[in-house]
Design a protein around this motif. Structure first.
Motif, PDB file in Angstrom:
ATOM      1  N   VAL A  50      -3.742   3.131 -14.555  1.00 11.06           N
ATOM      2  CA  VAL A  50      -4.190   1.831 -15.054  1.00 11.06           C
ATOM      3  C   VAL A  50      -5.545   1.509 -14.418  1.00 11.06           C
ATOM      4  O   VAL A  50      -5.929   2.092 -13.400  1.00 11.06           O
ATOM      5  CB  VAL A  50      -3.181   0.712 -14.712  1.00 11.06           C
ATOM      6  N   ALA A  51      -6.264   0.592 -15.033  1.00 13.30           N
ATOM      7  CA  ALA A  51      -7.508   0.120 -14.430  1.00 13.30           C
ATOM      8  C   ALA A  51      -7.170  -0.629 -13.147  1.00 13.30           C
ATOM      9  O   ALA A  51      -6.125  -1.278 -13.046  1.00 13.30           O
ATOM     10  CB  ALA A  51      -8.239  -0.802 -15.393  1.00 13.30           C
ATOM     11  N   PHE A  52      -8.042  -0.522 -12.170  1.00 15.18           N
ATOM     12  CA  PHE A  52      -7.778  -1.223 -10.912  1.00 15.18           C
ATOM     13  C   PHE A  52      -7.705  -2.719 -11.184  1.00 15.18           C
ATOM     14  O   PHE A  52      -8.574  -3.282 -11.850  1.00 15.18           O
ATOM     15  CB  PHE A  52      -8.873  -0.926  -9.888  1.00 15.18           C
ATOM     16  N   GLY A 126      -2.921   0.271  -3.477  1.00 15.89           N
ATOM     17  CA  GLY A 126      -2.175  -0.102  -2.277  1.00 15.89           C
ATOM     18  C   GLY A 126      -2.574  -1.494  -1.826  1.00 15.89           C
ATOM     19  O   GLY A 126      -3.304  -2.217  -2.523  1.00 15.89           O
ATOM     20  N   HIS A 127      -2.095  -1.873  -0.652  1.00 13.47           N
ATOM     21  CA  HIS A 127      -2.454  -3.158  -0.060  1.00 13.47           C
ATOM     22  C   HIS A 127      -3.628  -2.988   0.882  1.00 13.47           C
ATOM     23  O   HIS A 127      -3.665  -2.042   1.678  1.00 13.47           O
ATOM     24  CB  HIS A 127      -1.280  -3.742   0.723  1.00 13.47           C
ATOM     25  N   ALA A 128      -4.571  -3.905   0.829  1.00 10.14           N
ATOM     26  CA  ALA A 128      -5.668  -3.927   1.792  1.00 10.14           C
ATOM     27  C   ALA A 128      -5.149  -4.464   3.121  1.00 10.14           C
ATOM     28  O   ALA A 128      -4.156  -5.202   3.157  1.00 10.14           O
ATOM     29  CB  ALA A 128      -6.799  -4.810   1.269  1.00 10.14           C
ATOM     30  N   PRO A 129      -5.778  -4.091   4.237  1.00 11.78           N
ATOM     31  CA  PRO A 129      -5.367  -4.655   5.536  1.00 11.78           C
ATOM     32  C   PRO A 129      -5.424  -6.177   5.502  1.00 11.78           C
ATOM     33  O   PRO A 129      -6.333  -6.767   4.922  1.00 11.78           O
ATOM     34  CB  PRO A 129      -6.404  -4.076   6.506  1.00 11.78           C
ATOM     35  N   ASP A 130      -4.436  -6.798   6.116  1.00  8.09           N
ATOM     36  CA  ASP A 130      -4.330  -8.251   6.141  1.00  8.09           C
ATOM     37  C   ASP A 130      -4.575  -8.725   7.566  1.00  8.09           C
ATOM     38  O   ASP A 130      -3.813  -8.393   8.471  1.00  8.09           O
ATOM     39  CB  ASP A 130      -2.944  -8.688   5.666  1.00  8.09           C
ATOM     40  N   PRO A 143      -1.357 -14.079  -2.014  1.00 10.72           N
ATOM     41  CA  PRO A 143      -0.980 -12.664  -2.091  1.00 10.72           C
ATOM     42  C   PRO A 143      -1.967 -11.791  -1.331  1.00 10.72           C
ATOM     43  O   PRO A 143      -3.145 -12.130  -1.193  1.00 10.72           O
ATOM     44  CB  PRO A 143      -1.009 -12.355  -3.597  1.00 10.72           C
ATOM     45  N   GLN A 144      -1.467 -10.664  -0.835  1.00  7.14           N
ATOM     46  CA  GLN A 144      -2.317  -9.736  -0.102  1.00  7.14           C
ATOM     47  C   GLN A 144      -3.252  -9.025  -1.071  1.00  7.14           C
ATOM     48  O   GLN A 144      -2.860  -8.644  -2.176  1.00  7.14           O
ATOM     49  CB  GLN A 144      -1.441  -8.722   0.634  1.00  7.14           C
ATOM     50  N   ASP A 145      -4.504  -8.843  -0.662  1.00  4.27           N
ATOM     51  CA  ASP A 145      -5.490  -8.184  -1.512  1.00  4.27           C
ATOM     52  C   ASP A 145      -5.091  -6.733  -1.789  1.00  4.27           C
ATOM     53  O   ASP A 145      -4.399  -6.095  -0.993  1.00  4.27           O
ATOM     54  CB  ASP A 145      -6.870  -8.211  -0.851  1.00  4.27           C
ATOM     55  N   MET A 146      -5.585  -6.212  -2.926  1.00  3.19           N
ATOM     56  CA  MET A 146      -5.284  -4.839  -3.308  1.00  3.19           C
ATOM     57  C   MET A 146      -6.382  -3.903  -2.799  1.00  3.19           C
ATOM     58  O   MET A 146      -7.504  -4.314  -2.518  1.00  3.19           O
ATOM     59  CB  MET A 146      -5.146  -4.724  -4.826  1.00  3.19           C
ATOM     60  N   LEU A 147      -6.015  -2.625  -2.705  1.00  2.00           N
ATOM     61  CA  LEU A 147      -6.906  -1.608  -2.166  1.00  2.00           C
ATOM     62  C   LEU A 147      -6.772  -0.345  -3.006  1.00  2.00           C
ATOM     63  O   LEU A 147      -5.654   0.059  -3.349  1.00  2.00           O
ATOM     64  CB  LEU A 147      -6.503  -1.314  -0.719  1.00  2.00           C
ATOM     65  N   LEU A 148      -7.903   0.264  -3.355  1.00  2.59           N
ATOM     66  CA  LEU A 148      -7.874   1.546  -4.035  1.00  2.59           C
ATOM     67  C   LEU A 148      -7.925   2.623  -2.956  1.00  2.59           C
ATOM     68  O   LEU A 148      -8.894   2.724  -2.214  1.00  2.59           O
ATOM     69  CB  LEU A 148      -9.066   1.681  -4.996  1.00  2.59           C
ATOM     70  N   ILE A 149      -6.860   3.408  -2.855  1.00  4.64           N
ATOM     71  CA  ILE A 149      -6.778   4.478  -1.851  1.00  4.64           C
ATOM     72  C   ILE A 149      -7.244   5.757  -2.519  1.00  4.64           C
ATOM     73  O   ILE A 149      -6.549   6.325  -3.374  1.00  4.64           O
ATOM     74  CB  ILE A 149      -5.338   4.605  -1.321  1.00  4.64           C
ATOM     75  N   ALA A 150      -8.433   6.215  -2.157  1.00  3.16           N
ATOM     76  CA  ALA A 150      -9.061   7.347  -2.836  1.00  3.16           C
ATOM     77  C   ALA A 150      -8.271   8.630  -2.648  1.00  3.16           C
ATOM     78  O   ALA A 150      -7.787   8.922  -1.548  1.00  3.16           O
ATOM     79  CB  ALA A 150     -10.480   7.530  -2.319  1.00  3.16           C
ATOM     80  N   ASP A 151      -8.120   9.404  -3.740  1.00  2.87           N
ATOM     81  CA  ASP A 151      -7.409  10.674  -3.637  1.00  2.87           C
ATOM     82  C   ASP A 151      -8.314  11.809  -3.161  1.00  2.87           C
ATOM     83  O   ASP A 151      -7.836  12.876  -2.780  1.00  2.87           O
ATOM     84  CB  ASP A 151      -6.750  11.044  -4.974  1.00  2.87           C
ATOM     85  N   THR A 152      -9.631  11.584  -3.179  1.00  7.03           N
ATOM     86  CA  THR A 152     -10.596  12.551  -2.654  1.00  7.03           C
ATOM     87  C   THR A 152     -11.419  11.857  -1.583  1.00  7.03           C
ATOM     88  O   THR A 152     -12.083  10.857  -1.876  1.00  7.03           O
ATOM     89  CB  THR A 152     -11.513  13.075  -3.770  1.00  7.03           C
ATOM     90  N   PRO A 153     -11.404  12.350  -0.345  1.00 11.20           N
ATOM     91  CA  PRO A 153     -12.109  11.632   0.720  1.00 11.20           C
ATOM     92  C   PRO A 153     -13.620  11.754   0.595  1.00 11.20           C
ATOM     93  O   PRO A 153     -14.143  12.722   0.027  1.00 11.20           O
ATOM     94  CB  PRO A 153     -11.603  12.328   1.992  1.00 11.20           C
ATOM     95  N   ALA A 154     -14.316  10.789   1.131  1.00  9.89           N
ATOM     96  CA  ALA A 154     -15.770  10.879   1.222  1.00  9.89           C
ATOM     97  C   ALA A 154     -16.130  11.987   2.210  1.00  9.89           C
ATOM     98  O   ALA A 154     -15.336  12.351   3.074  1.00  9.89           O
ATOM     99  CB  ALA A 154     -16.351   9.541   1.683  1.00  9.89           C
ATOM    100  N   ALA A 155     -17.337  12.524   2.078  1.00 12.89           N
ATOM    101  CA  ALA A 155     -17.775  13.635   2.919  1.00 12.89           C
ATOM    102  C   ALA A 155     -17.658  13.275   4.399  1.00 12.89           C
ATOM    103  O   ALA A 155     -18.086  12.206   4.829  1.00 12.89           O
ATOM    104  CB  ALA A 155     -19.217  14.000   2.579  1.00 12.89           C
ATOM    105  N   GLY A 156     -17.033  14.183   5.162  1.00 11.16           N
ATOM    106  CA  GLY A 156     -16.879  13.985   6.595  1.00 11.16           C
ATOM    107  C   GLY A 156     -15.616  13.276   7.000  1.00 11.16           C
ATOM    108  O   GLY A 156     -15.342  13.127   8.199  1.00 11.16           O
ATOM    109  N   LEU A 157     -14.806  12.834   6.042  1.00 14.86           N
ATOM    110  CA  LEU A 157     -13.571  12.125   6.346  1.00 14.86           C
ATOM    111  C   LEU A 157     -12.355  12.972   5.991  1.00 14.86           C
ATOM    112  O   LEU A 157     -12.437  13.886   5.171  1.00 14.86           O
ATOM    113  CB  LEU A 157     -13.511  10.797   5.587  1.00 14.86           C
TER     114      LEU A 157
END
Length: 199
Positions: A50-52, A126-130, A143-157
């Motif tokens: 779904v769209a974020f 997912g849920h963003a840190p609260d 409500p707790q803010d939403m978070l997009l948890i990337a399935d591909t990490p950024a370079a170096g992570l």
């Protein structure tokens, strides 16, 4: 034998009744509702992407999603337990709209930074840190803010761990037992006090 004091007995009786009612509420209302919610969440990873979401919607947790980060306006660190630190970007999506947050990956370096310029991101919801203290959430019902948890990490992570429904807390049975114990202890203490008074 002295007469049982009326007002203290009424006060204790009402307190015990309130604690029992709270225990029954946790057991008969909150627990089934939470179990049904967790059952729905367990199906979400297998559902179509779904769209974020623009606004918080806990029914979408663990769904596959994607969004386009026009520009990261901030990248901050947040604790990630044994994984070290999460790097979370706040993204601008255009002239209008609330933007969104994306977890780019994790690092064990407490000063770790990442050079990430935005673009299309896919992953899970997912849920963003609260940052609110736990006690504050009892009175602040936002409500707790939403978070997009990337399935591909950024370079170096390091790659993010996929969301796991087993991590969703379900403490309502424990809460019910606690309320029943409090009621029982209060009743026992008051009975002992009455017995001593009678002596």
């Amino acid at each position: 034998m002295r007469r049982i004091p009326l007002i203290p007995t009424l006060v204790v009786g009402m307190a015990v009744a309130a604690m029992i009612a709270l225990g029954l509420w946790q057991l008969l209302d909150r627990l089934p509702a939470k179990e049904a919610h967790i059952a729905r969440l367990a199906k979400n990873p297998s559902l179509p992407a779904v769209a974020f979401p623009r606004f918080p919607d806990d029914s979408l947790l663990f769904r596959r999603t994607s969004a386009f980060c026009l520009e990261p306006v901030d990248i901050r660190r947040a604790g990630a337990g044994s994984a070290g630190y999460r790097l979370i970007a706040t993204c601008r999506t255009g002239a209008e709209g609330p933007g969104f947050q994306v977890q780019l990956g994790t690092t064990r370096d407490p000063l770790g930074k990442v050079d990430w310029r935005g673009g299309k991101v896919s992953g899970w919801i997912g849920h963003a840190p609260d940052s609110r203290p736990l006690i504050a959430t009892l009175f602040d019902r936002r409500p707790q803010d939403m978070l997009l948890i990337a399935d591909t990490p950024a370079a170096g992570l390091t790659a993010n761990t996929p969301p796991n429904v087993a991590a969703v807390p379900n403490n309502h049975l424990a809460y019910a037992v606690q309320w029943f114990l409090f009621a029982g202890i209060a009743a026992i203490i008051y009975a002992i006090a009455l017995r001593r008074r009678a002596r």
